[in-house]
Design a protein around this motif. Structure first.
Motif, PDB file in Angstrom:
ATOM      1  N   ASN A   1      -3.645   0.995  16.978  1.00  0.00           N
ATOM      2  CA  ASN A   1      -2.398   1.133  16.219  1.00  0.00           C
ATOM      3  C   ASN A   1      -2.655   0.815  14.749  1.00  0.00           C
ATOM      4  OD1 ASN A   1      -0.912   1.718  18.537  1.00  0.00           O
ATOM      5  ND2 ASN A   1      -0.581  -0.457  18.961  1.00  0.00           N
ATOM      6  N   ILE A   2      -2.095   1.686  13.822  1.00  0.00           N
ATOM      7  CA  ILE A   2      -2.172   1.492  12.382  1.00  0.00           C
ATOM      8  C   ILE A   2      -0.753   1.258  11.883  1.00  0.00           C
ATOM      9  CG2 ILE A   2      -2.787   2.530  10.157  1.00  0.00           C
ATOM     10  CD1 ILE A   2      -4.926   4.136  11.634  1.00  0.00           C
ATOM     11  N   VAL A   3      -0.494   0.071  11.260  1.00  0.00           N
ATOM     12  CA  VAL A   3       0.841  -0.319  10.790  1.00  0.00           C
ATOM     13  C   VAL A   3       0.918  -0.085   9.290  1.00  0.00           C
ATOM     14  CG1 VAL A   3       2.513  -2.188  10.632  1.00  0.00           C
ATOM     15  CG2 VAL A   3       1.015  -2.023  12.636  1.00  0.00           C
ATOM     16  N   GLU A   4       2.019   0.583   8.783  1.00  0.00           N
ATOM     17  CA  GLU A   4       2.264   0.847   7.376  1.00  0.00           C
ATOM     18  C   GLU A   4       3.620   0.273   6.993  1.00  0.00           C
ATOM     19  OE1 GLU A   4       1.996   4.999   6.889  1.00  0.00           O
ATOM     20  OE2 GLU A   4      -0.172   5.117   7.209  1.00  0.00           O
ATOM     21  N   THR A   5       3.754  -0.329   5.769  1.00  0.00           N
ATOM     22  CA  THR A   5       4.978  -0.974   5.299  1.00  0.00           C
ATOM     23  C   THR A   5       5.630  -0.113   4.210  1.00  0.00           C
ATOM     24  OG1 THR A   5       4.052  -3.140   5.776  1.00  0.00           O
ATOM     25  CG2 THR A   5       5.950  -3.077   4.298  1.00  0.00           C
ATOM     26  N   HIS A   6       6.979   0.130   4.269  1.00  0.00           N
ATOM     27  CA  HIS A   6       7.767   0.885   3.294  1.00  0.00           C
ATOM     28  C   HIS A   6       8.997   0.074   2.943  1.00  0.00           C
ATOM     29  CE1 HIS A   6       5.266   4.450   4.134  1.00  0.00           C
ATOM     30  NE2 HIS A   6       5.373   4.124   5.424  1.00  0.00           N
ATOM     31  N   GLN A   7       9.734   0.448   1.845  1.00  0.00           N
ATOM     32  CA  GLN A   7      10.968  -0.209   1.409  1.00  0.00           C
ATOM     33  C   GLN A   7      12.042   0.845   1.176  1.00  0.00           C
ATOM     34  OE1 GLN A   7      10.287  -2.632  -2.049  1.00  0.00           O
ATOM     35  NE2 GLN A   7       9.100  -4.187  -0.893  1.00  0.00           N
TER      36      GLN A   7
ATOM     37  N   ASN B   1     -10.760   6.005  27.044  1.00  0.00           N
ATOM     38  CA  ASN B   1     -10.163   6.221  25.722  1.00  0.00           C
ATOM     39  C   ASN B   1      -9.552   4.918  25.241  1.00  0.00           C
ATOM     40  OD1 ASN B   1     -10.837   8.957  25.715  1.00  0.00           O
ATOM     41  ND2 ASN B   1      -8.896   9.554  26.691  1.00  0.00           N
ATOM     42  N   ARG B   2      -9.814   4.570  23.941  1.00  0.00           N
ATOM     43  CA  ARG B   2      -9.251   3.368  23.351  1.00  0.00           C
ATOM     44  C   ARG B   2      -8.271   3.781  22.264  1.00  0.00           C
ATOM     45  NH1 ARG B   2     -13.601  -0.766  21.487  1.00  0.00           N
ATOM     46  NH2 ARG B   2     -14.127   0.977  20.102  1.00  0.00           N
TER      47      ARG B   2
ATOM     48  N   GLN C   1      -0.640   5.827  16.067  1.00  0.00           N
ATOM     49  CA  GLN C   1      -1.735   5.551  17.001  1.00  0.00           C
ATOM     50  C   GLN C   1      -2.881   6.510  16.770  1.00  0.00           C
ATOM     51  OE1 GLN C   1      -0.084   5.771  20.909  1.00  0.00           O
ATOM     52  NE2 GLN C   1       0.873   3.720  20.772  1.00  0.00           N
ATOM     53  N   VAL C   2      -4.155   5.979  16.890  1.00  0.00           N
ATOM     54  CA  VAL C   2      -5.390   6.750  16.735  1.00  0.00           C
ATOM     55  C   VAL C   2      -6.180   6.587  18.032  1.00  0.00           C
ATOM     56  CG1 VAL C   2      -7.532   7.040  15.452  1.00  0.00           C
ATOM     57  CG2 VAL C   2      -5.424   6.405  14.255  1.00  0.00           C
TER      58      VAL C   2
END
Length: 393
Positions: free
Chosen positions: A121-127, A117-118, A302-303
């Motif tokens: 990581n998906i990074v999202e930016t908020h303020q 399994n691999r 994470q996916v």
């Protein structure tokens, strides 16, 4: 001319006329006839060379001829035979069969599942907004008076007495007795010769008398341990021959002396003064303020993904096999044989032989030789005295 100088000149004339010889007058004499040259006697030591005859001991080696009788070995060669038995090896070779089992490797290829399994990581930016309070400094300048004391130096010059000790040289003559001798060679004895350790040498036959029975016995010649002694040697030692001489030696001594002197000294004293000065002082006070700022932040999720993978694996298994091989066998047996060997034997016979030898011995004799020494001698020498003050010398 003063009275003291006239009296001194008359005394010098009396001494010249009465006791000591007077030097002849020269053309440069401009004084009166009362003044003349006078002398005084001094003792001086001189050295004269003198030859003396001395004797030294000389050792010489003399030889004395003697006849000795000894037994000389004479060797003869004889041929003989000896018989002996030996065992001779005889080797025979035969062959036998030998069965053994071996392991033969057999390789096979298999596949195994290596899927994994691999995680990605998906990074999202908020303020978001953030309120905070700050303390702002406000600086004010004020003035205050400050009183302080200072020390002002005042310098004055004074004189004081100071005592110090100085060393004054004083020269005197001392009479000393000096040894001006020399070293002289002198024979103090005879040193016996060194004895070497026992060594293995050929010893000739000797005849001894048994004190109990009175029978003359002859010792057979052969190898034996012999100790040798070297001839004695004379011992020469250097001896100091004293020669005492009286010498006048000048000695300088330092005598302490007290000296008082005035030394100027500068004295500094401190005078206290009070002064006033204006000192600026900065006063800081804090003022509260509220502010708003926008802060960015990131979130990560994470996916999971499935990766399929088949890995080939090589497997080895052992297979048993039976084999046959021919092994050679060697047998050894011993056979007895008789042999004859010729050999040579040396037979020793003793033959009487008379020889003349020279035996060394040491002879001492005295040999004269001449050496030069210096002998001190005291003589009287006339030394001129300085002229009187009347002559202007």
């Amino acid at each position: 001319m003063t009275v003291s100088k006239q009296l001194r000149c008359l005394l010098a004339g009396v001494v010249v006329a009465g006791s000591l010889p007077v030097a002849p007058a020269s053309a440069q004499d401009g004084c009166s006839a009362c003044c003349g040259q006078t002398y005084r006697l001094e003792c001086q030591t001189i050295y004269e060379e003198k030859q003396i005859t001395c004797y030294r001991t000389v050792c010489e080696t003399a030889y004395e001829e003697r006849e000795i009788t000894r037994q000389v070995p004479v060797y003869e060669t004889q041929q003989r035979e000896r018989r002996y038995a030996v065992l001779k090896p005889v080797r025979e070779t035969s062959t036998r069969q030998e069965r053994y089992t071996v392991q033969r490797p057999v390789y096979e290829t298999q596949y195994r599942d290596a899927s994994y399994n691999r995680v990605r990581n998906i990074v999202e930016t908020h303020q978001r907004e953030e309120r905070y309070t700050v303390q702002r400094p406000v600086v004010e300048t004020q003035t205050r008076q400050e009183r302080y004391c200072v020390q002002r130096p005042v310098t004055e010059t004074q004189e004081r007495q100071q005592c110090r000790t100085v060393m004054r040289p004083v020269t005197t003559c001392q009479t000393q007795v000096v040894d001006q001798g020399c070293y002289v060679n002198q024979v103090v004895g005879v040193q016996p010769g060194a004895t070497t350790g026992p060594r293995l040498r050929w010893v000739p036959p000797t005849q001894t008398v048994n004190p109990a029975t009175g029978v003359v016995q002859t010792t057979r010649p052969g190898l034996g341990w012999v100790t040798q002694t070297a001839p004695p040697q004379p011992v020469v030692q250097q001896v100091w021959r004293p020669n005492l001489v009286t010498v006048q030696t000048p000695v300088t001594q330092y005598v302490p002396e007290q000296i008082v002197e005035k030394v100027p000294v500068q004295v500094t004293r401190m005078v206290t003064e009070e002064r006033v000065r204006e000192v600026p002082v900065q006063v800081c006070r804090m003022v509260t303020e509220e502010r708003v700022r926008t802060v960015p932040y990131q979130t990560c999720r994470q996916v999971v993904e499935r990766v399929e993978k088949q890995v080939p694996v090589r497997v080895c298994r052992m297979v048993c096999e039976e084999r046959v091989r021919e092994v050679p066998v060697t047998t050894c047996r011993m056979v007895r044989e008789e042999k004859v060997e010729p050999y040579t034997v040396q037979v020793c016979k003793l033959v009487t032989k008379v020889e003349k030898v020279q035996v060394p011995h040491t002879v001492q004799k005295q040999v004269p030789y001449t050496r030069t020494i210096r002998v001190p001698k005291t003589v009287m020498v006339k030394v001129p005295i300085e002229p009187c003050d009347v002559c202007g010398g």
